[in-house]
Enzyme design. Sequence first.
Site, PDB file in Angstrom:
ATOM      1  N   ARG A 101     -26.861 -55.918  45.212  1.00 42.88           N
ATOM      2  CA  ARG A 101     -27.077 -55.003  44.084  1.00 42.88           C
ATOM      3  C   ARG A 101     -28.270 -54.121  44.428  1.00 42.88           C
ATOM      4  NH1 ARG A 101     -27.792 -55.639  37.609  1.00 42.88           N
ATOM      5  NH2 ARG A 101     -25.551 -55.821  37.854  1.00 42.88           N
ATOM      6  N   HIS A 131     -19.654 -49.961  39.983  1.00 43.82           N
ATOM      7  CA  HIS A 131     -19.921 -51.343  39.536  1.00 43.82           C
ATOM      8  C   HIS A 131     -18.584 -52.100  39.503  1.00 43.82           C
ATOM      9  CE1 HIS A 131     -21.913 -54.694  37.925  1.00 43.82           C
ATOM     10  NE2 HIS A 131     -22.273 -54.256  36.737  1.00 43.82           N
ATOM     11  N   GLN A 151     -17.782 -55.505  37.603  1.00 45.17           N
ATOM     12  CA  GLN A 151     -17.739 -55.312  36.153  1.00 45.17           C
ATOM     13  C   GLN A 151     -16.334 -54.889  35.695  1.00 45.17           C
ATOM     14  OE1 GLN A 151     -20.657 -55.482  33.879  1.00 45.17           O
ATOM     15  NE2 GLN A 151     -18.968 -55.545  32.422  1.00 45.17           N
ATOM     16  N   ASP A 182     -22.349 -47.624  27.379  1.00 46.59           N
ATOM     17  CA  ASP A 182     -23.325 -48.223  28.292  1.00 46.59           C
ATOM     18  C   ASP A 182     -24.695 -47.651  27.910  1.00 46.59           C
ATOM     19  OD1 ASP A 182     -24.594 -49.449  30.466  1.00 46.59           O
ATOM     20  OD2 ASP A 182     -23.851 -48.019  31.953  1.00 46.59           O
ATOM     21  N   CYS A 189     -20.967 -53.198  28.914  1.00 50.74           N
ATOM     22  CA  CYS A 189     -21.246 -54.058  30.074  1.00 50.74           C
ATOM     23  C   CYS A 189     -22.488 -54.913  29.866  1.00 50.74           C
ATOM     24  CB  CYS A 189     -21.363 -53.218  31.340  1.00 50.74           C
ATOM     25  SG  CYS A 189     -22.549 -51.870  31.201  1.00 50.74           S
ATOM     26  N   ARG A 202     -17.397 -62.030  33.426  1.00 54.91           N
ATOM     27  CA  ARG A 202     -18.046 -61.652  34.694  1.00 54.91           C
ATOM     28  C   ARG A 202     -17.966 -62.817  35.685  1.00 54.91           C
ATOM     29  NH1 ARG A 202     -21.767 -57.956  35.171  1.00 54.91           N
ATOM     30  NH2 ARG A 202     -21.035 -58.055  37.306  1.00 54.91           N
TER      31      ARG A 202
HETATM   32  N1  NVA Z   1     -25.412 -48.127  34.045  1.00 52.63           N
HETATM   33  C1  NVA Z   1     -26.174 -49.356  33.972  1.00 52.63           C
HETATM   34  C2  NVA Z   1     -25.270 -50.537  34.123  1.00 52.63           C
HETATM   35  C3  NVA Z   1     -25.950 -51.874  33.979  1.00 52.63           C
HETATM   36  C4  NVA Z   1     -25.007 -53.014  34.111  1.00 52.63           C
HETATM   37  C5  NVA Z   1     -27.253 -49.352  35.039  1.00 52.63           C
HETATM   38  O1  NVA Z   1     -26.960 -49.004  36.192  1.00 52.63           O
HETATM   39  O2  NVA Z   1     -28.395 -49.683  34.711  1.00 52.63           O
HETATM   40  N1   CP Z   2     -23.431 -55.936  33.205  1.00 50.14           N
HETATM   41  C1   CP Z   2     -24.294 -56.296  34.184  1.00 50.14           C
HETATM   42  O1   CP Z   2     -24.128 -55.983  35.358  1.00 50.14           O
HETATM   43  O2   CP Z   2     -25.324 -57.039  33.740  1.00 50.14           O
HETATM   44  P1   CP Z   2     -26.612 -57.454  34.592  1.00 50.14           P
HETATM   45  O3   CP Z   2     -27.367 -56.182  34.881  1.00 50.14           O
HETATM   46  O4   CP Z   2     -27.367 -58.403  33.709  1.00 50.14           O
HETATM   47  O5   CP Z   2     -26.148 -58.095  35.862  1.00 50.14           O
END
Ligand code: NVA
Ligand code: CP
Length: 339
Positions: free
Chosen positions: A111, A138, A141, A235, A276, A321
């Site tokens: 990540r 993502h 997800q 989101d 999410c 998830r």
């Molecule tokens: N768009 C958000 C998704 C988090 C799961 C981010 O990248 O922070």
């Molecule tokens: N939805 C998601 O990816 O959550 P986290 O950022 O907690 O992993």
Amino acid sequence: MMELRKEFKGRSFLAIKDFTKEEFLYLIDLAAELKAMKKRGEKHRYCEGKNIALLFEKSSTRTRCAFTVAANDLGAAPEFLGKDDIQLGKKESVEDTAKVLGRMFDGIEFRGFSQEVVEELAKHSGVPVWNGLTDKWHPTQMLADFLTVKEHFNRLEGITFVYVGDGRNNMANSLLVSGAKAGMNIRICSPATLFPEKEVVDLAESIIKENGMGSVMVTADINQAVEGADVLYTDVWVSMGEEDKFEERVKTLTPYQVNMEMIKKTGKEDVMFLHCLPAFHDTNTTYGKSVYEKWGLKEMEVTDEVFRSKYSHVFDQAENRMHTIKAVIAATMGEKEEA
Ligand code: NVA
Ligand code: CP
């Protein structure tokens, strides 16, 4: 138990666009089976004796925990490596890191910010690499989201799936392409300044054309977007890494907040609300408090009322998830048949 299909073995999971519709749907169904096995208390240790590395440049609750629990359930040992724990990017290149990790681990989750980094890890590690979120996509997800929709409606094709909010972030990109892949009517609703990049819209449109099913809509018009929605999705307005954008987003995205008025506009009694997560639906977070103090907004992308309502399935989605990430690990790295 569905058999673990051989064509997934050794493959990386970097973006949904890399998988056929049929492969995408298989992973969702495999996750449903693994979920049922877990609920029945049946062992499913398809990755006994394997080791997996979990690389996190950005924070995570769900993705990290899902990978950890899924690995343990499958009999694999997960090792968490946070941004300050390893040399990656600071004293060692992505390529060299990939080669080292690939000598020790059987699979690698990443990540971080750049999609190029996860692709580079996959290119040089020689083991499956799983994208746990980048600025662009993502993909894990998507499996959880679509499993949750399938559990509720018993189908994916023909579902009208509306995403409201920041139209050019990793979630909007991913939903656009995945919705197209699944044969949905996928709609992105955001201010024109936050419309998705043309390249992503073109990709979604080409998938729709190829499959002869579904549709794509990108619009700033809320009424047009949400009418007839089966799923209403949002989101955060500010994604990880762009925390300097709160002021601008509060201004441009406040009209796009998911509230009861928007739910009613869908005209659907059983519309699902999805997110999410994490979500800003109250002031019980540092950012939530700060936004309230600066701009007087108590809730951002979704109201607390909608978040806690009967329409909301966000915690089923969060649980999924784990089951879906387990399916990805098992399909790409697993081999042991149940005894
Ligand atoms: N768009 C958000 C998704 C988090 C799961 C981010 O990248 O922070
Ligand atoms: N939805 C998601 O990816 O959550 P986290 O950022 O907690 O992993």
